[in-house]
Design a protein around this motif. Structure first.
Motif, PDB file in Angstrom:
ATOM      1  N   THR A  24      20.857  27.920   9.738  1.00  0.00           N
ATOM      2  CA  THR A  24      21.554  26.660   9.446  1.00  0.00           C
ATOM      3  C   THR A  24      22.364  26.782   8.164  1.00  0.00           C
ATOM      4  N   ARG A  25      21.779  27.390   7.147  1.00  0.00           N
ATOM      5  CA  ARG A  25      22.464  27.533   5.847  1.00  0.00           C
ATOM      6  C   ARG A  25      23.656  28.487   5.942  1.00  0.00           C
ATOM      7  N   ILE A  26      23.462  29.597   6.652  1.00  0.00           N
ATOM      8  CA  ILE A  26      24.559  30.569   6.796  1.00  0.00           C
ATOM      9  C   ILE A  26      25.725  29.927   7.543  1.00  0.00           C
ATOM     10  N   ALA A  27      25.403  29.217   8.625  1.00  0.00           N
ATOM     11  CA  ALA A  27      26.444  28.573   9.437  1.00  0.00           C
ATOM     12  C   ALA A  27      27.243  27.575   8.605  1.00  0.00           C
ATOM     13  N   GLU A  28      26.539  26.789   7.787  1.00  0.00           N
ATOM     14  CA  GLU A  28      27.226  25.808   6.925  1.00  0.00           C
ATOM     15  C   GLU A  28      28.117  26.518   5.908  1.00  0.00           C
ATOM     16  N   ARG A  29      27.600  27.597   5.338  1.00  0.00           N
ATOM     17  CA  ARG A  29      28.334  28.323   4.287  1.00  0.00           C
ATOM     18  C   ARG A  29      29.646  28.909   4.813  1.00  0.00           C
ATOM     19  N   TYR A  30      29.607  29.430   6.036  1.00  0.00           N
ATOM     20  CA  TYR A  30      30.802  30.085   6.585  1.00  0.00           C
ATOM     21  C   TYR A  30      31.582  29.194   7.547  1.00  0.00           C
ATOM     22  N   GLY A  31      31.112  27.966   7.735  1.00  0.00           N
ATOM     23  CA  GLY A  31      31.832  27.014   8.575  1.00  0.00           C
ATOM     24  C   GLY A  31      31.899  27.417  10.040  1.00  0.00           C
ATOM     25  N   VAL A  32      30.794  27.993  10.531  1.00  0.00           N
ATOM     26  CA  VAL A  32      30.729  28.406  11.935  1.00  0.00           C
ATOM     27  C   VAL A  32      29.505  27.763  12.586  1.00  0.00           C
ATOM     28  N   PRO A  33      29.506  27.608  13.913  1.00  0.00           N
ATOM     29  CA  PRO A  33      28.324  27.040  14.558  1.00  0.00           C
ATOM     30  C   PRO A  33      27.176  28.045  14.632  1.00  0.00           C
ATOM     31  N   ALA A  34      25.944  27.555  14.425  1.00  0.00           N
ATOM     32  CA  ALA A  34      24.747  28.376  14.628  1.00  0.00           C
ATOM     33  C   ALA A  34      24.390  28.251  16.111  1.00  0.00           C
ATOM     34  N   ILE A  35      24.381  29.377  16.799  1.00  0.00           N
ATOM     35  CA  ILE A  35      24.123  29.369  18.243  1.00  0.00           C
ATOM     36  C   ILE A  35      22.768  30.011  18.502  1.00  0.00           C
ATOM     37  N   SER A  36      21.790  29.173  18.847  1.00  0.00           N
ATOM     38  CA  SER A  36      20.440  29.645  19.144  1.00  0.00           C
ATOM     39  C   SER A  36      20.218  29.552  20.645  1.00  0.00           C
ATOM     40  N   THR A  37      19.826  30.670  21.255  1.00  0.00           N
ATOM     41  CA  THR A  37      19.608  30.647  22.709  1.00  0.00           C
ATOM     42  C   THR A  37      18.506  29.652  23.067  1.00  0.00           C
ATOM     43  N   GLY A  38      17.478  29.568  22.222  1.00  0.00           N
ATOM     44  CA  GLY A  38      16.399  28.600  22.488  1.00  0.00           C
ATOM     45  C   GLY A  38      16.935  27.180  22.526  1.00  0.00           C
ATOM     46  N   ASP A  39      17.805  26.845  21.560  1.00  0.00           N
ATOM     47  CA  ASP A  39      18.401  25.502  21.519  1.00  0.00           C
ATOM     48  C   ASP A  39      19.281  25.253  22.743  1.00  0.00           C
ATOM     49  N   ILE A  40      20.037  26.290  23.151  1.00  0.00           N
ATOM     50  CA  ILE A  40      20.910  26.161  24.323  1.00  0.00           C
ATOM     51  C   ILE A  40      20.072  25.902  25.573  1.00  0.00           C
ATOM     52  N   PHE A  41      18.984  26.676  25.731  1.00  0.00           N
ATOM     53  CA  PHE A  41      18.100  26.468  26.885  1.00  0.00           C
ATOM     54  C   PHE A  41      17.585  25.035  26.900  1.00  0.00           C
ATOM     55  N   ARG A  42      17.090  24.569  25.747  1.00  0.00           N
ATOM     56  CA  ARG A  42      16.516  23.214  25.680  1.00  0.00           C
ATOM     57  C   ARG A  42      17.573  22.151  25.966  1.00  0.00           C
ATOM     58  N   ALA A  43      18.783  22.328  25.409  1.00  0.00           N
ATOM     59  CA  ALA A  43      19.857  21.343  25.623  1.00  0.00           C
ATOM     60  C   ALA A  43      20.274  21.287  27.089  1.00  0.00           C
ATOM     61  N   ASN A  44      20.360  22.462  27.728  1.00  0.00           N
ATOM     62  CA  ASN A  44      20.731  22.500  29.148  1.00  0.00           C
ATOM     63  C   ASN A  44      19.653  21.867  30.025  1.00  0.00           C
ATOM     64  N   ILE A  45      18.394  22.112  29.682  1.00  0.00           N
ATOM     65  CA  ILE A  45      17.289  21.517  30.444  1.00  0.00           C
ATOM     66  C   ILE A  45      17.325  19.997  30.286  1.00  0.00           C
ATOM     67  N   LYS A  46      17.481  19.547  29.037  1.00  0.00           N
ATOM     68  CA  LYS A  46      17.508  18.110  28.753  1.00  0.00           C
ATOM     69  C   LYS A  46      18.686  17.437  29.454  1.00  0.00           C
ATOM     70  N   GLY A  47      19.833  18.145  29.475  1.00  0.00           N
ATOM     71  CA  GLY A  47      21.033  17.578  30.093  1.00  0.00           C
ATOM     72  C   GLY A  47      21.049  17.684  31.608  1.00  0.00           C
ATOM     73  N   GLY A  48      20.069  18.404  32.171  1.00  0.00           N
ATOM     74  CA  GLY A  48      19.991  18.540  33.625  1.00  0.00           C
ATOM     75  C   GLY A  48      21.148  19.318  34.231  1.00  0.00           C
ATOM     76  N   THR A  49      21.747  20.225  33.441  1.00  0.00           N
ATOM     77  CA  THR A  49      22.873  21.012  33.949  1.00  0.00           C
ATOM     78  C   THR A  49      22.371  22.030  34.981  1.00  0.00           C
ATOM     79  N   ASP A  90      21.580  33.453  16.925  1.00  0.00           N
ATOM     80  CA  ASP A  90      20.165  33.507  16.548  1.00  0.00           C
ATOM     81  C   ASP A  90      19.359  33.584  17.846  1.00  0.00           C
ATOM     82  N   GLY A  91      18.622  34.695  18.027  1.00  0.00           N
ATOM     83  CA  GLY A  91      17.813  34.834  19.236  1.00  0.00           C
ATOM     84  C   GLY A  91      18.503  35.612  20.346  1.00  0.00           C
TER      85      GLY A  91
END
Length: 199
Positions: A24-49, A90-91
């Motif tokens: 999170t800190r690195i992403a903020e420092r360099y102005g890029v999104p932090a992409i975590s596969t775990g977060d992507i999996f959870r978001a896709n499951i939650k969104g029912g994609t 990340d991941g």
């Protein structure tokens, strides 16, 4: 500090080394999104994609998400507008095959740096046991935590060698306070990215 118009980073380290916090800190420092596969999996499951439904079916069987599906999800995420100026993974990648897939996605635009958070196994195990106690994670026994550490070591060692051979590795001591570790990462990354700009 933005060294290049597109900063492509990866963070690796054993479970419990503090990757999520530092990502999170690195992403903020360099102005890029932090992409975590775990977060992507959870978001896709939650969104029912459709991807989320596939992942959920696999997880419910207690199986690991196969490389092909993980690659598909990451490839989709990297095409989104916010990742055009760079990203922090990340991941992923977790295997040599996934590195090859990522190379293909980046079409010759390789990663700029790979942050390796190094941590003493016994200290990480103690940290995770404390967290398990605080969060009521009864399944996180010492044996389970140590097994995860050894799986990480087995799977990730070849990646560390590969990224080191490519001259991308920024090794950082991951033990200590969050701010202290963040400063070490910033110093290491700035040196790596500045060297890339010069070369």
């Amino acid at each position: 500090m933005t060294v290049t118009s597109s900063t492509r980073l990866l963070i690796v380290g054993p479970p419990g080394a503090g990757k999520g916090t530092q990502a999170t800190r690195i992403a903020e420092r360099y102005g890029v999104p932090a992409i975590s596969t775990g977060d992507i999996f959870r978001a896709n499951i939650k969104g029912g994609t459709p991807l989320g439904q596939k992942v959920q079916a696999i997880i419910e069987k207690g199986e690991l998400v196969p490389d092909s599906l993980t690659n598909e999800i990451v490839a989709d995420r990297l095409t989104q507008a916010d990742a055009a100026g760079g990203f922090l993974l990340d991941g992923y990648p977790r295997t040599v095959d996934q590195v090859a897939a990522l190379d293909g996605m980046l079409e010759g635009n390789s990663l700029d740096a790979v942050v390796l958070l190094e941590a003493d196994t016994d200290e990480v195990v103690a940290r995770l046991l404390k967290r398990a106690q605080l969060e009521g994670r009864a399944d996180d026994t010492e044996d389970v935590i140590r097994h995860r550490q050894s799986v990480y070591a087995d799977q990730t060692a070849p990646l560390i060698e590969l990224f080191s051979a490519r001259g991308l590795l920024v090794s950082v001591d991951g033990m200590g306070g969050v701010d202290e570790v963040a400063e070490r990462i910033a110093a290491g990354l700035d040196a790596q990215l500045s060297a890339k700009v010069v070369s």
